[in-house]
Write a protein that holds these residues in place. Structure first.
Motif, PDB file in Angstrom:
ATOM      1  N   TYR A 146       0.821  -1.207   0.000  1.00 36.32           N
ATOM      2  CA  TYR A 146       0.000   0.000   0.000  1.00 36.32           C
ATOM      3  C   TYR A 146       0.857   1.260   0.000  1.00 36.32           C
ATOM      4  O   TYR A 146       0.481   2.271  -0.595  1.00 36.32           O
ATOM      5  N   ILE A 163      -8.285  -7.039  -3.881  1.00 33.47           N
ATOM      6  CA  ILE A 163      -8.711  -5.666  -3.631  1.00 33.47           C
ATOM      7  C   ILE A 163      -7.620  -4.679  -4.037  1.00 33.47           C
ATOM      8  O   ILE A 163      -7.876  -3.670  -4.702  1.00 33.47           O
ATOM      9  N   THR A 164      -6.394  -4.979  -3.666  1.00 33.84           N
ATOM     10  CA  THR A 164      -5.277  -4.065  -3.911  1.00 33.84           C
ATOM     11  C   THR A 164      -5.034  -3.840  -5.394  1.00 33.84           C
ATOM     12  O   THR A 164      -4.781  -2.709  -5.829  1.00 33.84           O
ATOM     13  N   VAL A 172      -8.528  -1.926  -6.986  1.00 33.36           N
ATOM     14  CA  VAL A 172      -9.271  -0.824  -6.365  1.00 33.36           C
ATOM     15  C   VAL A 172      -9.323   0.409  -7.260  1.00 33.36           C
ATOM     16  O   VAL A 172     -10.347   1.110  -7.310  1.00 33.36           O
ATOM     17  N   PRO A 206      -5.644   1.175   3.996  1.00 35.64           N
ATOM     18  CA  PRO A 206      -5.039  -0.117   4.328  1.00 35.64           C
ATOM     19  C   PRO A 206      -3.772   0.013   5.161  1.00 35.64           C
ATOM     20  O   PRO A 206      -3.478  -0.854   5.996  1.00 35.64           O
ATOM     21  N   TYR A 260     -17.159  -3.922   1.977  1.00 39.00           N
ATOM     22  CA  TYR A 260     -16.540  -3.423   0.747  1.00 39.00           C
ATOM     23  C   TYR A 260     -17.466  -3.640  -0.455  1.00 39.00           C
ATOM     24  O   TYR A 260     -17.682  -2.733  -1.270  1.00 39.00           O
ATOM     25  N   TRP A 311     -11.532  -1.734   3.439  1.00 37.71           N
ATOM     26  CA  TRP A 311     -10.163  -2.083   3.050  1.00 37.71           C
ATOM     27  C   TRP A 311      -9.247  -2.110   4.283  1.00 37.71           C
ATOM     28  O   TRP A 311      -8.424  -3.005   4.450  1.00 37.71           O
ATOM     29  N   ASN A 324      -9.767  -5.178   6.332  1.00 35.96           N
ATOM     30  CA  ASN A 324      -9.188  -6.336   5.660  1.00 35.96           C
ATOM     31  C   ASN A 324      -7.693  -6.451   5.934  1.00 35.96           C
ATOM     32  O   ASN A 324      -7.178  -7.551   6.202  1.00 35.96           O
ATOM     33  N   THR A 325      -6.979  -5.338   5.868  1.00 34.41           N
ATOM     34  CA  THR A 325      -5.533  -5.397   6.102  1.00 34.41           C
ATOM     35  C   THR A 325      -5.213  -5.630   7.582  1.00 34.41           C
ATOM     36  O   THR A 325      -4.188  -6.242   7.900  1.00 34.41           O
TER      37      THR A 325
END
Length: 515
Positions: A211, A322-323, A326, A349, A402, A419, A422-423
């Motif tokens: 990220y 997701i990463t 996005v 994130p 999300y 997000w 999630n991280t």
């Protein structure tokens, strides 16, 4: 004070306590400076033993490792905010350009496995003479960063998409070593009571990278072109290489050998140590066949493969999905994020990972000490996995949030919050499972870590091939809702390991340690 010893039946650890369950400092056992914690394992009398290094020495080596680990996924996801600019250069669609990441992400798995023999004794033919070379941890780290730097420079100058993808693929192959050797270096330098926090810190560095890289690259692309943007990434790898040269040191230490080859000194000695030439003088111990056999033997042990190939794989699969996608959601309508807004979104994130670092720093040690006290000094690796119960709650909730936000075009803060959750779950679970693996395979940390990395990367690789079509066919709400259900179902593998892990460790012992 009466001495009472509790020994794990698998021989993983021995914890010595007094009758009240507190670590004692008597009976010729070396302890921490305050005398409250017995040092496990007991260090040797050799100042060269990494366990005897000063606090500053250990943490400068850890810093060099951590910055290298930071660049692993940082370097691969750096280009996720540059797809639009590259699509113009090569006259391709953005989804097609995004596939340039797939090869590099995939080869992070095999690259980690192939790096394992290099941190162990490897049989080679040198000047027609059969010898053992033991490059060790430091040369693998050094070459990883140097070769990654070269590949990024080549990618920045590639005239075609195929050439660029080839360089990025090789970058993924070379740059994964810090994620593999991190566990074994932590095991080399730190005592049992210190390892959980160090594992958490090491995992934080390589999990915040995916990220932080796009966050920086997204701001740079507004002022420079994408080739210059990759030039900045090459500079980061160059800096990392300098950190390894200046602060890195070899943590491999043969405890079973009475006469050891002294570490080379001076500038020439430092070059030999960094490049692996000094490994030619290593003690003759084992062959490449032994290392390969151990690597394969560990790969199918249930207490390694069950939690890693199911829960951890699924967790990373959705997180990487997701990463890498996005920007394709927030740049078109209804959100219409510009480059600045897209880059700032990556703060979400990163904040989730930072909070998870602080959480793990406190919670995992508290959990471990609580169980040790309740079991009168006996530590079982499976107690680590209770920490994953917190992670799975966030791992299940975050995809639902999300997906619903995207489906109904709700406020972008929902995207950021989902997000971030999630991280948080990803780092919390990674620390727990990594520490469990280290407890189960303390003398084979690099081998076990390579398989942990393999399953983690496998999830990230396959998601790029089916997630976009899945979302296009069913919509974000159903897609991410199904992903949430799959995460919850996969957690059964962690529960199974908690229930049967001890029996598995008894029934399927690990190979004899090499050092």
């Amino acid at each position: 004070m009466k001495k009472k010893e509790a020994t794990d039946v698998e021989g993983t650890y021995i914890v010595t306590t007094d009758a009240e369950g507190k670590a004692c400092s008597d009976f010729d056992l070396r302890t921490t400076s305050n005398g409250k914690t017995v040092l496990i394992p007991q260090p040797s009398d050799d100042p060269a033993d990494p366990l005897n290094w000063s606090w500053m020495k250990k943490h400068t080596v850890l810093f060099a490792l951590g910055f290298s680990a930071l660049l692993t996924d940082w370097g691969m996801t750096w280009g996720t905010t540059l797809f639009e600019a590259q699509a113009v250069t090569w006259n391709m669609s953005i989804p097609d350009v995004a596939k340039s990441l797939s090869g590099g992400i995939f080869l992070q798995g095999p690259g980690g496995i192939l790096a394992v023999p290099l941190v162990s004794p490897v049989f080679v033919v040198y000047l027609r003479t059969s010898k053992l070379i033991r490059p060790g941890r430091l040369p693998v780290l050094f070459w990883s960063q140097l070769l990654s730097c070269i590949m990024v420079i080549a990618a920045s100058q590639a005239p075609t998409y195929a050439g660029f993808t080839a360089c990025r693929t090789l970058q993924g192959f070379f740059n994964t070593a810090p994620q593999v050797i991190g566990l074994t270096m932590i095991h080399d330098m730190f005592f049992f009571h210190e390892r959980t926090r160090k594992v958490n810190l090491w995992a934080f560095t390589y999990l915040v990278g995916p990220y932080l890289g796009p966050f920086i690259a997204g701001f740079l692309i507004q002022k420079i072109n994408w080739r210059q943007d990759f030039g900045i990434l090459a500079a980061f790898y160059g800096f990392s290489t300098l950190m390894v040269i200046c602060f890195g040191d070899e943590t491999l230490y043969d405890r079973k050998v009475s006469k050891r080859t002294p570490k080379p000194e001076g500038v020439v000695g430092r070059i030999k140590l960094l490049t692996g030439v000094a490994g030619l003088a290593a003690t003759r111990r084992s062959t490449v066949s032994t290392v390969t056999k151990d690597l394969i033997a560990i790969s199918y042990l249930p207490h390694l493969i069950v939690p890693c190939s199911i829960f951890l794989l699924v967790l990373y699969m959705w997180a990487i999905g997701i990463t890498t996608s996005v920007t394709q959601f927030v740049k078109p309508p209804p959100y219409l994020f510009n480059d600045t807004a897209t880059s700032l979104l990556y703060l979400a994130p990163m904040l989730g990972v930072i909070i998870a670092e602080f959480w793990g720093h406190v919670f995992n040690d508290w959990l471990q000490n609580l169980f040790i006290r309740r079991n009168h000094g006996l530590h079982k690796p499976e107690i680590r996995l209770w920490g994953a119960w917190v992670a799975v709650v966030f791992a299940v909730c975050s995809p639902v949030l999300y997906g619903q936000v995207l489906q109904h075009s709700l406020h972008w803060i929902g995207i950021a919050f989902g997000w971030g959750l999630n991280t948080f779950a990803m780092l919390a679970a990674t620390t727990v499972i990594s520490t469990y693996v280290l407890d189960c395979f303390p003398q084979h940390a690099a081998l076990a870590s390579s398989w942990l990395n393999f399953w983690r990367v496998t999830g990230g690789f396959v998601i790029t091939y089916f997630s976009p079509n899945w979302i296009a066919s069913n919509g974000p709400a159903i897609t991410f809702g199904c992903q949430s259900a799959i995460v919850g179902a996969s957690f059964a593998s962690v529960i199974a390991t908690q229930i049967w892990g001890r029996k598995w460790r008894m029934k399927f012992p690990v190979p004899a340690p090499e050092n």
